[in-house]
Enzyme design. Structure first.
Site, PDB file in Angstrom:
ATOM      1  N   GLU A   2       0.904  -1.121  -0.141  1.00 52.40           N
ATOM      2  CA  GLU A   2       0.218   0.097   0.025  1.00 52.40           C
ATOM      3  C   GLU A   2       0.903   1.353  -0.102  1.00 52.40           C
ATOM      4  O   GLU A   2       0.546   2.409  -0.528  1.00 52.40           O
ATOM      5  CB  GLU A   2      -0.882   0.037   1.343  1.00 52.40           C
TER       6      GLU A   2
ATOM      7  N   LYS B   8     -13.878   1.615  -3.872  1.00 57.07           N
ATOM      8  CA  LYS B   8     -14.841   2.049  -2.975  1.00 57.07           C
ATOM      9  C   LYS B   8     -15.865   2.971  -3.321  1.00 57.07           C
ATOM     10  O   LYS B   8     -17.208   2.869  -3.135  1.00 57.07           O
ATOM     11  CB  LYS B   8     -14.052   2.930  -1.713  1.00 57.07           C
TER      12      LYS B   8
ATOM     13  N   HIS C 128       6.507 -26.902   3.300  1.00 55.75           N
ATOM     14  CA  HIS C 128       5.738 -28.099   2.850  1.00 55.75           C
ATOM     15  C   HIS C 128       4.875 -27.386   1.846  1.00 55.75           C
ATOM     16  O   HIS C 128       3.747 -27.961   1.632  1.00 55.75           O
ATOM     17  CB  HIS C 128       5.277 -28.654   3.789  1.00 55.75           C
TER      18      HIS C 128
END
Length: 549
Positions: free
Chosen positions: A355, A514, A386
């Site tokens: 960000e 937004k 793994h």
């Protein structure tokens, strides 16, 4: 702060030429030529942290040229600008002073000619008084019972930092149960509310403006849930506190503004855990431990602001990152903590870095012609071994890695920690030096097998090595050392932003989605077919409406 395109500097041109000479040099070659490489390319901070950057594709000449780049881009001036309260976040006309929040020296720091430290200290004192009342049981809920559970409602920096730190410092926690709600998906708050009792729960609503959609949606749902049990709205004041600056909205919600903890526009969200946003941390580990967290960060702040570039840990890590991102074409960096308590650390700096430096426009307003912020990802070891280490070891992409581990564990169970650390040490060795075909064949001979009969499988067992890593070994994960480690990464991000000529402390990239969501939300209230968007978005919305019933 000066606005300098790094690619136009003499240092960048010198680095490009140096890269042409270095691109085929291996880490193994570098160690073979210099038996003292570790001591030259490692440093200890405060006897709490060892940073080993020797397993990188760098020489002393590489670092010298990278430091020349930092000088040409006036990193030293930028550091002074930030610490002195200059408004370096120019797109929002704000100072950037998370360092003031942990300024344990209490030296004056001015914004617009006003020392911010008295207000910082006043909020800290208020957090201390409030937290001690909650932790001691002196604070009672509406039925006279003490608080047992704390629910932090926030998103982004109001959630990621406090959640990461409370998890990382779980060995220091008290009796209070901590919960974090961020996602506007109703499932998140529903599952948390199943675990708590309205009579003994405190909600912290973390929103500077008290208008953040996700946070306020969750806060109102929590309030509705609470009032179903408590009945009278006056009881809200005993069970809700606000981390905000909007006193009017806080009061209208039913929260006593005496229990509103403010912070300032010079505190960026992803750097806010040091502020009132850290109240959940204080409630989890106690005020004294929170002060230790601040002190660790302050110690790193002093190191960053006073240490020459050639010995400055955040600067060194930042420069090495730029070397890989812009010259070797590495698009990602992995953060791999070998400590289960640190399981949210990579996610925290995924936001912290991406960000901050995920920008394609420079400080002059021009589209960049070089790489800016990398993709950050990672999981705790040994789980990652793994899962995705296969690609790091034998894939076609370079993934520089930071390995982080404590020498002392909080849980000395049998030989668990020795096994964990043996993997920590082994992985960086394997990534650096690999395993040649000759070694694979010799292993077959040692097992009494003829390599010729297994020729088809030998190539698959070869490790090229030459994969770069940093190793960060902490003495122990304590509030102090964690504070220093977080600040190390914060200043690394800032340093890269300065050199890459981008604004690190805004985040305009979160806005468009937004805005469009606010436009779409009213369209979801009815069953009418939608045709106001592109065909894909229309199709998705209309299928959603058909399926929801």
């Amino acid at each position: 702060m000066k606005n300098i395109n790094p690619t136009q500097t003499a240092a960048w041109q010198a680095l490009q030429k140096h890269f042409d000479e270095m691109k085929d040099v291996t880490i193994a070659d570098l160690f073979a030529k210099d038996g003292d490489r570790f001591s030259k390319f490692s440093a200890t901070f405060d006897d709490q942290m060892l940073v080993d950057y020797s397993k990188n594709r760098i020489t002393e000449e590489t670092l010298a040229k990278l430091q020349d780049l930092a000088k040409e881009c006036d990193l030293a001036g930028a550091i002074k600008s930030m610490f002195s309260g200059e408004k370096i976040n120019r797109t929002e006309n704000r100072a950037v002073l998370h360092v003031a929040l942990r300024n344990r020296s209490n030296t004056p720091i001015l914004v617009d000619g006003k020392d911010v430290m008295p207000e910082v200290n006043a909020v800290l004192e208020k957090m201390k008084t409030f937290s001690e009342a909650i932790i001691s049981g002196e604070w009672k809920g509406y039925t006279g019972k003490a608080i047992t559970d704390v629910v932090n409602i926030g998103i982004g920096g109001s959630d990621l930092g406090p959640y990461m730190v409370t998890e990382a410092l779980r060995p220091y926690k008290n009796h209070l149960n901590m919960h974090f709600v961020s996602n506007v998906d109703g499932t998140h708050i529903s599952e948390v509310l199943k675990k708590v009792n309205p009579e003994t729960t405190l909600f912290l609503v973390a929103s500077k403006t008290f208008t953040t959609q996700e946070t306020m949606t969750n806060a109102h749902s929590a309030r509705d849930w609470f009032l179903k049990a408590a009945g009278d709205e006056k009881h809200v004041a005993k069970h809700f506190a606000a981390l905000s600056t909007n006193a009017k909205a806080v009061g209208e919600f039913g929260i006593d503004t005496a229990n509103m903890f403010e912070f300032w526009d010079w505190v960026g969200g992803r750097y806010s855990l040091w502020s009132a946003i850290g109240l959940s941390i204080v409630l989890s580990i106690g005020f004294d431990n929170f002060v230790e967290l601040l002190s660790g960060a302050h110690a790193m702040d002093k190191h960053f602001s006073t240490t020459p570039a050639e010995k400055n840990l955040p600067v060194l890590l930042a420069l090495i990152g730029i070397w890989y991102n812009n010259f070797f074409g590495a698009e990602t960096e992995a953060i791999l903590p070998y400590d289960q308590y640190m399981h949210r650390f990579a996610a925290y700096f995924q936001q912290g870095n991406m960000e901050s430096n995920g920008k394609y426009v420079d400080r002059n307003g021009n589209v960049v012609d070089y790489q800016t912020g990398p993709i950050i990802w990672g999981e705790p070891g040994t789980n990652g071994q793994h899962a995705f280490y296969q690609l790091i070891h034998q894939g076609t992409k370079m993934v520089p890695c930071d390995f982080i581990a404590p020498a002392i564990t909080h849980n000395p169970l049998s030989d668990h920690h020795q096994k964990l650390l043996s993997n920590f040490f082994a992985q960086t060795e394997a990534l650096a030096f690999g395993k040649s075909r000759e070694v694979v064949e010799q292993e077959y001979r040692d097992q009494g097998k003829d390599p010729a009969t297994l020729d088809y499988v030998v190539p698959f067992k070869v490790f090229e090595g030459n994969r770069p890593t940093n190793s960060i070994l902490l003495r122990e994960i304590t509030p102090f050392s964690l504070g220093a480690l977080i600040a190390l990464y914060e200043h690394k991000i800032f340093t890269q932003g300065v050199i890459l000529n981008i604004f690190t402390f805004d985040q305009w990239g979160v806005e468009l989605g937004k805005q469009l969501a606010n436009r779409i939300l009213p369209e979801l209230k009815d069953d009418k077919e939608i045709s106001s968007h592109d065909s894909s978005t229309n199709g998705l919305i209309n299928r959603y409406k058909a399926w929801r019933g």
